[in-house]
Design a protein around this motif. Structure first.
Motif, short mmCIF file in Angstrom:
data_model
loop_
_atom_site.label_atom_id
_atom_site.label_comp_id
_atom_site.label_asym_id
_atom_site.label_seq_id
_atom_site.Cartn_x
_atom_site.Cartn_y
_atom_site.Cartn_z
N ILE A 170 0.91 -0.79 0.12
CA ILE A 170 -0.04 0.11 0.19
C ILE A 170 0.61 1.61 -0.21
N ALA A 171 1.78 0.89 0.63
CA ALA A 171 2.38 2.16 0.88
C ALA A 171 3.29 2.55 -0.49
N SER A 172 3.82 2.04 -1.18
CA SER A 172 3.98 2.04 -2.03
C SER A 172 3.20 2.38 -3.23
N VAL A 173 2.29 2.09 -3.48
CA VAL A 173 1.51 1.76 -4.37
C VAL A 173 0.75 3.67 -4.56
N ALA A 174 1.19 4.09 -2.38
CA ALA A 174 0.61 5.99 -2.33
C ALA A 174 1.56 6.32 -3.27
N VAL A 175 3.29 5.85 -3.03
CA VAL A 175 4.15 7.13 -3.11
C VAL A 175 4.29 7.59 -4.65
N THR A 176 4.07 5.98 -5.46
CA THR A 176 4.16 5.38 -7.07
C THR A 176 3.09 6.67 -7.29
N ALA A 177 1.82 6.49 -6.43
CA ALA A 177 0.24 7.49 -7.64
C ALA A 177 0.65 8.59 -7.16
N ASN A 178 1.28 9.32 -6.51
CA ASN A 178 2.12 10.64 -6.33
C ASN A 178 2.68 10.93 -7.04
N GLN A 179 3.51 10.04 -7.47
CA GLN A 179 4.47 10.24 -7.98
C GLN A 179 4.62 10.54 -9.70
N VAL A 180 3.52 9.73 -10.53
CA VAL A 180 2.71 10.00 -11.12
C VAL A 180 2.24 11.34 -11.95
N ASP A 181 1.62 11.75 -11.07
CA ASP A 181 0.67 12.81 -10.85
C ASP A 181 1.87 13.91 -11.49
N ILE A 182 3.38 13.76 -10.52
CA ILE A 182 4.15 14.64 -10.60
C ILE A 182 4.48 14.72 -11.41
#
Ligand code: CU
Lengths: 108, 180
Positions: free
Chosen positions: B35-47
């Protein structure tokens, strides 16, 4: 920034003259909202905005007469409100708030 | 409107939301490190999308929005990183994070091929759809499945940020005539 801070002596109500202190009110910024979104002030008051969110916000009047710098998480900014105003966070334009300054002296 | 706007790139744009929509529907069991990985990745994608917008767009609303996306999603990553360090959790790469990255590459390529108003419309439409998909996933998968209370709490705090971004994006999309 200096002009709106000038105190106008004829604004003083008997109550304020007694206390000799400007009342302070607080608007919390949390959950991407101004809480309360409408703040009623009896006479001019200092309003402190406290950002409790993890993201940066600002507070700017819609008529551009006053505005804060960007406020990081857990920081605050205050301003002496002399007039009613609608304001927003320009970083998150859906965040809106209102300050209503009620003057005891209605002739003013 | 959708067909007209994305005539040339309909497939990649549509595909870009499939992983998250599938996640929300299938409800895979994710561990806290995943879940931590998905959360960080989802934010990186929008950046990543915001960086493209700041390189390509001259529209003041788009630029202001993209700067907010960059700033806010960095703040979320910072909070998430601090929390996983505190909890001694190492984010674990997984199929959802991987597909997010794969689709980001495809969508970024499609966005980079556009210019001017067509770019602005495609970017903001993607932001509307992406935030809808992320909100759905956070609400229906990540929050319910998070075991650690603090991780769950952080995800709950992120939700109003994502919802405000969605409303902000919708307002710009309407202004630019980029609504579905
Ligand atoms: Cu804000």
């Amino acid at each position: 920034m200096a002009v709106p801070l000038l105190l106008d002596a004829c604004h003083s109500t008997p109550q304020q003259a007694l206390s000799r202190e400007t009342p302070t009110d607080t608007v919390w910024i949390r959950g991407l909202k101004f809480v309360p979104d409408t703040l009623y002030l009896s006479g001019e008051s200092r309003v402190v905005f406290i950002n409790q969110d993890m993201v940066v916000h600002n507070v700017k009047s819609l008529d551009s007469s006053w505005g804060s710098p960007n406020l990081p998480s857990d920081s605050s900014w205050s301003f002496l409100m002399q007039q009613s105003a609608a304001y927003q966070c320009t970083l998150h334009p859906t965040m809106r708030g209102w300050i209503i300054v009620q003057h005891a002296d209605s002739k003013h | 409107m959708f067909t007209k706007l994305f005539a040339g790139i309909a497939m990649p744009m549509l595909l870009s939301f499939t992983p998250l929509l599938a996640v929300a529907q299938q409800k895979p069991q994710l561990s806290d490190p995943e879940i931590a990985s998905v959360a960080v990745t989802a934010n990186q994608v929008d950046i990543a999308y915001a960086r493209i917008a700041l390189q390509k767009s001259h529209d003041p609303d788009i630029r202001n929005f993209a700067q907010t996306m960059q700033r806010d999603h960095q703040s979320v990553i910072k909070q998430a990183t601090a929390l996983v360090q505190k909890l001694h959790v190492t984010p674990k790469d997984n199929a959802v994070s991987q597909s997010l990255r794969t689709q980001e590459a495809k969508t970024s390529k499609a966005l980079k091929a556009k210019t001017g108003k067509a770019f602005d419309q495609a970017y903001i439409q993607n932001e509307v759809s992406y935030h809808e998909a992320v909100i759905n996933t956070v609400e229906n998968v990540l929050i319910p499945e998070a075991q650690n209370g603090e991780l769950k709490g952080l995800l709950q705090q992120v939700l109003p940020v994502l919802k405000e971004h969605l409303q902000h994006a919708q307002a710009i999309a309407e202004k630019l005539g980029a609504t579905k």
